[in-house]
Design a protein around this motif. Structure first.
Motif, PDB file in Angstrom:
ATOM      1  N   HIS A   1       0.838  -1.310  -0.077  1.00 51.94           N
ATOM      2  CA  HIS A   1      -0.058   0.081  -0.012  1.00 51.94           C
ATOM      3  C   HIS A   1       0.938   1.129  -0.080  1.00 51.94           C
ATOM      4  O   HIS A   1       1.943   1.238   0.396  1.00 51.94           O
ATOM      5  CB  HIS A   1      -0.933  -0.036   1.116  1.00 51.94           C
ATOM      6  N   VAL A   2       0.284   2.203  -0.441  1.00 55.52           N
ATOM      7  CA  VAL A   2       0.879   3.668  -0.428  1.00 55.52           C
ATOM      8  C   VAL A   2       0.430   4.510   0.617  1.00 55.52           C
ATOM      9  O   VAL A   2      -0.560   4.565   0.905  1.00 55.52           O
ATOM     10  CB  VAL A   2       0.680   4.182  -2.068  1.00 55.52           C
ATOM     11  N   VAL A   3       1.421   4.948   1.328  1.00 58.80           N
ATOM     12  CA  VAL A   3       1.092   5.934   2.542  1.00 58.80           C
ATOM     13  C   VAL A   3       1.802   7.190   2.209  1.00 58.80           C
ATOM     14  O   VAL A   3       2.708   7.501   1.428  1.00 58.80           O
ATOM     15  CB  VAL A   3       1.495   5.306   3.956  1.00 58.80           C
ATOM     16  N   ALA A   4       1.024   8.332   2.850  1.00 52.75           N
ATOM     17  CA  ALA A   4       1.717   9.716   2.828  1.00 52.75           C
ATOM     18  C   ALA A   4       3.021   9.636   3.592  1.00 52.75           C
ATOM     19  O   ALA A   4       3.081   9.019   4.609  1.00 52.75           O
ATOM     20  CB  ALA A   4       1.048  10.720   3.250  1.00 52.75           C
ATOM     21  N   GLY A   5       4.034  10.123   3.006  1.00 53.00           N
ATOM     22  CA  GLY A   5       5.481  10.059   3.558  1.00 53.00           C
ATOM     23  C   GLY A   5       5.853  11.492   4.100  1.00 53.00           C
ATOM     24  O   GLY A   5       5.119  12.520   4.081  1.00 53.00           O
ATOM     25  N   ALA A   6       6.931  11.851   4.636  1.00 56.82           N
ATOM     26  CA  ALA A   6       7.270  13.220   5.049  1.00 56.82           C
ATOM     27  C   ALA A   6       7.510  13.769   3.929  1.00 56.82           C
ATOM     28  O   ALA A   6       7.847  13.716   2.569  1.00 56.82           O
ATOM     29  CB  ALA A   6       8.673  13.006   5.715  1.00 56.82           C
ATOM     30  N   GLU A   7       7.031  15.336   4.013  1.00 59.32           N
ATOM     31  CA  GLU A   7       7.041  16.502   3.179  1.00 59.32           C
ATOM     32  C   GLU A   7       6.201  15.936   1.848  1.00 59.32           C
ATOM     33  O   GLU A   7       6.529  16.111   0.797  1.00 59.32           O
ATOM     34  CB  GLU A   7       8.584  16.480   2.519  1.00 59.32           C
ATOM     35  N   GLY A   8       5.026  15.238   2.252  1.00 60.67           N
ATOM     36  CA  GLY A   8       4.338  14.903   1.065  1.00 60.67           C
ATOM     37  C   GLY A   8       4.461  14.023   0.245  1.00 60.67           C
ATOM     38  O   GLY A   8       3.664  13.596  -0.712  1.00 60.67           O
ATOM     39  N   SER A   9       5.741  13.268   0.365  1.00 57.94           N
ATOM     40  CA  SER A   9       6.143  12.213  -0.676  1.00 57.94           C
ATOM     41  C   SER A   9       5.376  10.936  -0.336  1.00 57.94           C
ATOM     42  O   SER A   9       5.240  10.600   1.018  1.00 57.94           O
ATOM     43  CB  SER A   9       7.493  12.144  -0.653  1.00 57.94           C
ATOM     44  N   ALA A  10       4.789  10.234  -1.333  1.00 60.32           N
ATOM     45  CA  ALA A  10       4.068   9.128  -1.235  1.00 60.32           C
ATOM     46  C   ALA A  10       5.421   7.801  -0.797  1.00 60.32           C
ATOM     47  O   ALA A  10       6.065   7.622  -1.628  1.00 60.32           O
ATOM     48  CB  ALA A  10       3.452   8.688  -2.134  1.00 60.32           C
ATOM     49  N   ARG A  11       5.101   6.990   0.048  1.00 56.09           N
ATOM     50  CA  ARG A  11       5.963   5.742   0.168  1.00 56.09           C
ATOM     51  C   ARG A  11       5.373   4.603   0.054  1.00 56.09           C
ATOM     52  O   ARG A  11       3.875   4.333   0.152  1.00 56.09           O
ATOM     53  CB  ARG A  11       6.497   5.747   1.740  1.00 56.09           C
ATOM     54  N   VAL A  12       6.062   3.478  -0.456  1.00 59.41           N
ATOM     55  CA  VAL A  12       5.531   2.526  -0.935  1.00 59.41           C
ATOM     56  C   VAL A  12       5.766   1.187   0.222  1.00 59.41           C
ATOM     57  O   VAL A  12       7.167   0.928   0.482  1.00 59.41           O
ATOM     58  CB  VAL A  12       5.992   1.962  -2.400  1.00 59.41           C
ATOM     59  N   ILE A  13       4.698   0.819   0.899  1.00 55.32           N
ATOM     60  CA  ILE A  13       4.939  -0.278   1.890  1.00 55.32           C
ATOM     61  C   ILE A  13       4.522  -1.665   1.718  1.00 55.32           C
ATOM     62  O   ILE A  13       3.569  -1.865   1.245  1.00 55.32           O
ATOM     63  CB  ILE A  13       4.104   0.557   3.280  1.00 55.32           C
ATOM     64  N   VAL A  14       5.331  -2.459   1.608  1.00 65.74           N
ATOM     65  CA  VAL A  14       5.021  -4.092   1.466  1.00 65.74           C
ATOM     66  C   VAL A  14       4.963  -4.558   2.959  1.00 65.74           C
ATOM     67  O   VAL A  14       5.734  -4.148   3.917  1.00 65.74           O
ATOM     68  CB  VAL A  14       6.440  -4.437   0.718  1.00 65.74           C
ATOM     69  N   SER A  15       3.775  -5.611   2.960  1.00 65.43           N
ATOM     70  CA  SER A  15       3.746  -6.235   4.126  1.00 65.43           C
ATOM     71  C   SER A  15       3.368  -7.677   3.837  1.00 65.43           C
ATOM     72  O   SER A  15       3.017  -8.044   2.693  1.00 65.43           O
ATOM     73  CB  SER A  15       2.705  -5.522   5.002  1.00 65.43           C
TER      74      SER A  15
END
Ligand code: FES
Length: 159
Positions: free
Chosen positions: A143-157
């Motif tokens: 899933h994609v989450v909001a990261g620091a400074e508005g950048s989207a991060r891809v999180i694998v689980s």
């Protein structure tokens, strides 16, 4: 020299010692080459596992995602292929081919996960669509989450 001894018939003690040493070490090496693999099989080394249930695969607009369309990340000792299908649409699967365990790659132009070893092909659901693999690629959650400074991060689980 005694009368009943002719040259060349008496074993040379140094030569005999060398021969015994050579045979002894050869036998030791043979024994070790048999015992060591059996011992490793019976007591395999511990496999590193992920300390967490989530891994950050990087920014959604990472140049690697954009250019190649995929990234291989490590989930503990397990390689995971994260495929960028769309700007916010990512898929993740074990990157270990279910045939003979080669590492798969993503062919962006064909939208196919491909294994070079025996030309296997998996679709974007991880299902086998060509080649010899007996099973689909095991899926991972992504899933994609909001990261620091508005950048989207891809999180694998783990799914
Ligand atoms: S190892 Fe992947 S197709 Fe054989």
């Amino acid at each position: 020299m005694p009368a009943d001894v002719t040259p060349g018939t008496i074993p040379d003690p140094d030569r005999r010692r060398l021969l015994n040493w050579f045979l002894g070490t050869s036998f030791g090496a043979l024994l070790a080459s048999i015992v060591y693999p059996v011992a490793r099989f019976l007591n395999p080394p511990e496999v590193e596992t992920a300390a967490t249930n989530e891994v950050d695969a990087g920014a959604a607009n990472d140049p690697e995602f954009v250019a190649k369309g995929y990234k291989i990340v490590r989930f503990g000792s397990e390689p995971v292929i994260v495929v960028r299908v769309g700007e916010t649409d990512f898929r993740a699967f074990s990157a270990v081919c279910t045939h003979l365990a080669c590492i798969v790659e993503y062919l962006k132009a064909n939208q196919i996960i491909h294994c070079n070893c025996h030309n296997a092909q998996f679709n974007l659901q991880g299902q086998v669509v060509g080649g010899p693999p007996p099973k689909p690629l095991p899926p991972f959650g992504v899933h994609v989450v909001a990261g620091a400074e508005g950048s989207a991060r891809v999180i694998v689980s783990r799914s």
